[in-house]
Design a protein around this motif. Sequence first.
Motif, PDB file in Angstrom:
ATOM      1  N   GLN A 173       0.823  -1.210   0.000  1.00 15.85           N
ATOM      2  CA  GLN A 173       0.000   0.000   0.000  1.00 15.85           C
ATOM      3  C   GLN A 173       0.858   1.261   0.000  1.00 15.85           C
ATOM      4  O   GLN A 173       0.474   2.289  -0.552  1.00 15.85           O
ATOM      5  CB  GLN A 173      -0.929   0.021   1.219  1.00 15.85           C
ATOM      6  N   LEU A 174       2.041   1.177   0.612  1.00  8.55           N
ATOM      7  CA  LEU A 174       2.927   2.337   0.660  1.00  8.55           C
ATOM      8  C   LEU A 174       3.352   2.794  -0.735  1.00  8.55           C
ATOM      9  O   LEU A 174       3.813   3.920  -0.899  1.00  8.55           O
ATOM     10  CB  LEU A 174       4.181   2.019   1.486  1.00  8.55           C
ATOM     11  N   SER A 175       3.214   1.932  -1.733  1.00  8.31           N
ATOM     12  CA  SER A 175       3.619   2.303  -3.086  1.00  8.31           C
ATOM     13  C   SER A 175       2.571   3.132  -3.813  1.00  8.31           C
ATOM     14  O   SER A 175       2.867   3.718  -4.846  1.00  8.31           O
ATOM     15  CB  SER A 175       3.928   1.040  -3.903  1.00  8.31           C
ATOM     16  N   TYR A 176       1.346   3.173  -3.289  1.00 11.62           N
ATOM     17  CA  TYR A 176       0.327   3.938  -4.012  1.00 11.62           C
ATOM     18  C   TYR A 176      -0.618   4.737  -3.109  1.00 11.62           C
ATOM     19  O   TYR A 176      -1.470   5.475  -3.602  1.00 11.62           O
ATOM     20  CB  TYR A 176      -0.509   3.010  -4.905  1.00 11.62           C
ATOM     21  N   GLN A 177      -0.489   4.610  -1.787  1.00 13.81           N
ATOM     22  CA  GLN A 177      -1.337   5.375  -0.886  1.00 13.81           C
ATOM     23  C   GLN A 177      -0.525   5.840   0.320  1.00 13.81           C
ATOM     24  O   GLN A 177       0.443   5.192   0.701  1.00 13.81           O
ATOM     25  CB  GLN A 177      -2.519   4.529  -0.395  1.00 13.81           C
ATOM     26  N   PRO A 178      -0.937   6.944   0.940  1.00 12.06           N
ATOM     27  CA  PRO A 178      -0.225   7.412   2.141  1.00 12.06           C
ATOM     28  C   PRO A 178      -0.565   6.559   3.358  1.00 12.06           C
ATOM     29  O   PRO A 178      -1.617   5.929   3.426  1.00 12.06           O
ATOM     30  CB  PRO A 178      -0.747   8.843   2.321  1.00 12.06           C
ATOM     31  N   ILE A 179       0.355   6.531   4.298  1.00 11.21           N
ATOM     32  CA  ILE A 179       0.174   5.848   5.574  1.00 11.21           C
ATOM     33  C   ILE A 179       0.528   6.847   6.677  1.00 11.21           C
ATOM     34  O   ILE A 179       1.455   7.621   6.542  1.00 11.21           O
ATOM     35  CB  ILE A 179       1.102   4.625   5.689  1.00 11.21           C
ATOM     36  N   GLY A 180      -0.196   6.819   7.756  1.00 11.16           N
ATOM     37  CA  GLY A 180       0.183   7.652   8.888  1.00 11.16           C
ATOM     38  C   GLY A 180      -0.974   8.327   9.585  1.00 11.16           C
ATOM     39  O   GLY A 180      -0.961   8.484  10.806  1.00 11.16           O
ATOM     40  N   TYR A 245      -5.418  14.275   2.269  1.00 11.17           N
ATOM     41  CA  TYR A 245      -5.040  12.891   2.549  1.00 11.17           C
ATOM     42  C   TYR A 245      -6.086  11.936   1.966  1.00 11.17           C
ATOM     43  O   TYR A 245      -5.750  10.949   1.312  1.00 11.17           O
ATOM     44  CB  TYR A 245      -4.917  12.701   4.060  1.00 11.17           C
ATOM     45  N   GLU A 246      -7.355  12.221   2.191  1.00 14.30           N
ATOM     46  CA  GLU A 246      -8.412  11.354   1.694  1.00 14.30           C
ATOM     47  C   GLU A 246      -8.458  11.354   0.171  1.00 14.30           C
ATOM     48  O   GLU A 246      -8.756  10.337  -0.455  1.00 14.30           O
ATOM     49  CB  GLU A 246      -9.752  11.791   2.281  1.00 14.30           C
ATOM     50  N   LYS A 247      -8.138  12.506  -0.447  1.00 11.90           N
ATOM     51  CA  LYS A 247      -8.071  12.562  -1.906  1.00 11.90           C
ATOM     52  C   LYS A 247      -6.921  11.702  -2.420  1.00 11.90           C
ATOM     53  O   LYS A 247      -7.061  10.989  -3.426  1.00 11.90           O
ATOM     54  CB  LYS A 247      -7.884  14.005  -2.384  1.00 11.90           C
ATOM     55  N   ALA A 248      -5.779  11.737  -1.710  1.00 16.30           N
ATOM     56  CA  ALA A 248      -4.648  10.907  -2.101  1.00 16.30           C
ATOM     57  C   ALA A 248      -4.987   9.421  -1.981  1.00 16.30           C
ATOM     58  O   ALA A 248      -4.584   8.608  -2.813  1.00 16.30           O
ATOM     59  CB  ALA A 248      -3.431  11.244  -1.246  1.00 16.30           C
ATOM     60  N   LEU A 249      -5.741   9.063  -0.941  1.00 18.22           N
ATOM     61  CA  LEU A 249      -6.189   7.680  -0.796  1.00 18.22           C
ATOM     62  C   LEU A 249      -7.045   7.262  -1.989  1.00 18.22           C
ATOM     63  O   LEU A 249      -6.908   6.164  -2.520  1.00 18.22           O
ATOM     64  CB  LEU A 249      -6.992   7.509   0.486  1.00 18.22           C
ATOM     65  N   ALA A 250      -7.937   8.153  -2.400  1.00 17.03           N
ATOM     66  CA  ALA A 250      -8.850   7.839  -3.499  1.00 17.03           C
ATOM     67  C   ALA A 250      -8.123   7.771  -4.839  1.00 17.03           C
ATOM     68  O   ALA A 250      -8.419   6.922  -5.681  1.00 17.03           O
ATOM     69  CB  ALA A 250      -9.969   8.882  -3.560  1.00 17.03           C
ATOM     70  N   ASP A 251      -7.146   8.657  -5.027  1.00 16.70           N
ATOM     71  CA  ASP A 251      -6.456   8.731  -6.318  1.00 16.70           C
ATOM     72  C   ASP A 251      -5.413   7.638  -6.499  1.00 16.70           C
ATOM     73  O   ASP A 251      -5.073   7.263  -7.624  1.00 16.70           O
ATOM     74  CB  ASP A 251      -5.781  10.098  -6.483  1.00 16.70           C
TER      75      ASP A 251
END
Length: 257
Positions: A173-180, A245-251
Amino acid sequence: MEYKKELERLISDLKTNYLPSVSMDLVIFGFHDGQLKVLLLRWKETDDWCLPGGRIRHEENLETAAYRSLRERTGLSELFLQQFHTFGDVIRYKNYSREETLTKLGLPDEALKEFASRDVSVGYYALVEFAGVTPTPDFFAAECRWWDINQIPLLLFDHNDMITLALKTLRRQLSYQPIGYNLLPDKFTMPDLQQLYETILGQPLDRRNFQKRMLGYGILERLDERKTGGAHKAPYLYRFSKEKYEKALADEILFVG
């Protein structure tokens, strides 16, 4: 006597109101003192551990049931939740045989008929802020507590395999979405964030490249305050912009290397 009555009530409830032969298991990750941790349950009258989980009510969506079970174990309602695999092997007794497992559980015959049948389990992993969790055992458990990811004991069923696969999925998941956002407190330093990534990945990251990358994603807000109690040039505090952050999760467009 009280335990037996409650067990009989629970079995009747499961037969009447829950889907048969379908369950869910939850790998709940937390981060504390530089360590990635997993929430586990210890069965009553035993020294044996397993993942939290449960069954799905007839009127529930699968994800709704997973959130309900998470809330019951952690006390939290707003969590990052991700389905990662369905476990459907014919034999799901890995570390201990079926006979050994049933002996360890110590359930009466009427309960074994309900719980010892073959289940297909949907695996979810969740990311939670360690400090906000109130670990709460279920009816069958005497204890619910955190274990360091590197010190997980032999678990019942195929739950060690579940944790291994959940961690692999989290790393991908770290390759395509943020964590933290769900693992760190509201305010944190860049070293805190880097330590989190390094702990999950199990390898060091270059400090300058990491900071440049994270700031380039536009999901962090630097605050006009520094971490207290440190050196003279204490690092600035940051927080995640929830909307970005939520937009980055979606994209799904992020990449950390």
